[in-house]
Motif scaffolding. Sequence first.
Motif, PDB file in Angstrom:
ATOM      1  N   LYS A  51       1.336  -0.906  -5.015  1.00 26.88           N
ATOM      2  CA  LYS A  51       2.444  -1.266  -5.896  1.00 26.88           C
ATOM      3  C   LYS A  51       2.530  -2.782  -5.859  1.00 26.88           C
ATOM      4  CE  LYS A  51       6.726  -1.084  -4.495  1.00 26.88           C
ATOM      5  NZ  LYS A  51       8.047  -0.689  -4.061  1.00 26.88           N
ATOM      6  N   VAL A  52       2.678  -3.411  -7.020  1.00 27.42           N
ATOM      7  CA  VAL A  52       2.661  -4.871  -7.114  1.00 27.42           C
ATOM      8  C   VAL A  52       3.961  -5.371  -7.735  1.00 27.42           C
ATOM      9  CG1 VAL A  52       1.446  -6.861  -8.050  1.00 27.42           C
ATOM     10  CG2 VAL A  52       0.171  -4.810  -7.413  1.00 27.42           C
ATOM     11  N   GLU A  53       4.533  -6.423  -7.102  1.00 25.19           N
ATOM     12  CA  GLU A  53       5.719  -7.081  -7.643  1.00 25.19           C
ATOM     13  C   GLU A  53       5.422  -8.568  -7.748  1.00 25.19           C
ATOM     14  OE1 GLU A  53       9.288  -6.208  -5.377  1.00 25.19           O
ATOM     15  OE2 GLU A  53       8.315  -4.393  -4.646  1.00 25.19           O
ATOM     16  N   ILE A  57      -6.615  -6.007  -7.337  1.00 25.67           N
ATOM     17  CA  ILE A  57      -5.494  -5.093  -7.573  1.00 25.67           C
ATOM     18  C   ILE A  57      -5.855  -4.093  -8.671  1.00 25.67           C
ATOM     19  CG2 ILE A  57      -3.142  -4.959  -8.486  1.00 25.67           C
ATOM     20  CD1 ILE A  57      -2.660  -7.674  -7.056  1.00 25.67           C
ATOM     21  N   GLN A  58      -6.502  -4.566  -9.711  1.00 25.04           N
ATOM     22  CA  GLN A  58      -6.908  -3.681 -10.813  1.00 25.04           C
ATOM     23  C   GLN A  58      -7.827  -2.575 -10.316  1.00 25.04           C
ATOM     24  OE1 GLN A  58      -5.638  -3.853 -13.780  1.00 25.04           O
ATOM     25  NE2 GLN A  58      -6.906  -2.316 -14.785  1.00 25.04           N
ATOM     26  N   ARG A  59      -8.700  -2.899  -9.356  1.00 22.84           N
ATOM     27  CA  ARG A  59      -9.657  -1.950  -8.797  1.00 22.84           C
ATOM     28  C   ARG A  59      -8.954  -0.813  -8.035  1.00 22.84           C
ATOM     29  NH1 ARG A  59     -14.690  -0.332  -9.505  1.00 22.84           N
ATOM     30  NH2 ARG A  59     -16.044  -1.976  -8.802  1.00 22.84           N
ATOM     31  N   VAL A  60      -7.842  -1.139  -7.362  1.00 25.01           N
ATOM     32  CA  VAL A  60      -7.144  -0.143  -6.515  1.00 25.01           C
ATOM     33  C   VAL A  60      -5.706   0.071  -6.981  1.00 25.01           C
ATOM     34  CG1 VAL A  60      -8.576  -0.551  -4.484  1.00 25.01           C
ATOM     35  CG2 VAL A  60      -6.533  -1.932  -4.825  1.00 25.01           C
ATOM     36  N   LEU A  89       0.865  -1.184   0.000  1.00 26.68           N
ATOM     37  CA  LEU A  89       0.000   0.000   0.000  1.00 26.68           C
ATOM     38  C   LEU A  89       0.897   1.228   0.000  1.00 26.68           C
ATOM     39  CD1 LEU A  89      -2.944   0.995   0.163  1.00 26.68           C
ATOM     40  CD2 LEU A  89      -2.689   1.049   2.635  1.00 26.68           C
ATOM     41  N   VAL A  90       0.829   2.048  -1.053  1.00 30.84           N
ATOM     42  CA  VAL A  90       1.719   3.203  -1.173  1.00 30.84           C
ATOM     43  C   VAL A  90       0.987   4.532  -1.008  1.00 30.84           C
ATOM     44  CG1 VAL A  90       3.434   2.032  -2.601  1.00 30.84           C
ATOM     45  CG2 VAL A  90       1.528   3.197  -3.689  1.00 30.84           C
ATOM     46  N   LYS A  91      -0.338   4.495  -1.008  1.00 28.24           N
ATOM     47  CA  LYS A  91      -1.113   5.728  -0.860  1.00 28.24           C
ATOM     48  C   LYS A  91      -2.244   5.483   0.133  1.00 28.24           C
ATOM     49  CE  LYS A  91      -2.894   9.388  -3.832  1.00 28.24           C
ATOM     50  NZ  LYS A  91      -4.271   9.642  -3.453  1.00 28.24           N
ATOM     51  N   SER A  92      -2.527   6.470   0.952  1.00 22.27           N
ATOM     52  CA  SER A  92      -3.556   6.340   1.976  1.00 22.27           C
ATOM     53  C   SER A  92      -4.946   6.188   1.365  1.00 22.27           C
ATOM     54  CB  SER A  92      -3.533   7.576   2.875  1.00 22.27           C
ATOM     55  OG  SER A  92      -4.608   7.553   3.777  1.00 22.27           O
ATOM     56  N   THR A  93      -5.821   5.513   2.102  1.00 21.63           N
ATOM     57  CA  THR A  93      -7.199   5.317   1.648  1.00 21.63           C
ATOM     58  C   THR A  93      -8.144   6.359   2.230  1.00 21.63           C
ATOM     59  OG1 THR A  93      -7.613   3.768   3.438  1.00 21.63           O
ATOM     60  CG2 THR A  93      -6.891   2.837   1.352  1.00 21.63           C
TER      61      THR A  93
END
Length: 60
Positions: free
Chosen positions: A56-58, A48-51, A9-13
Amino acid sequence: MADKLKITLVKSTIGAVPKNRKTVEALGLRKVNKTVEMPDNAAIRGMIQRVRHLVKVEEI
């Protein structure tokens, strides 16, 4: 496709749409810069596509 995905999670919700908040929470992410490993399947890819603007995905 990879065996597992490392999702961070790189950005706050805080300002996010409630549906996106629930999706991030369902991925197991609670705080910014926390990382979880999830299996690589269609359901997780869809979440993941939704958010994608919040995470960030690895591939592992």
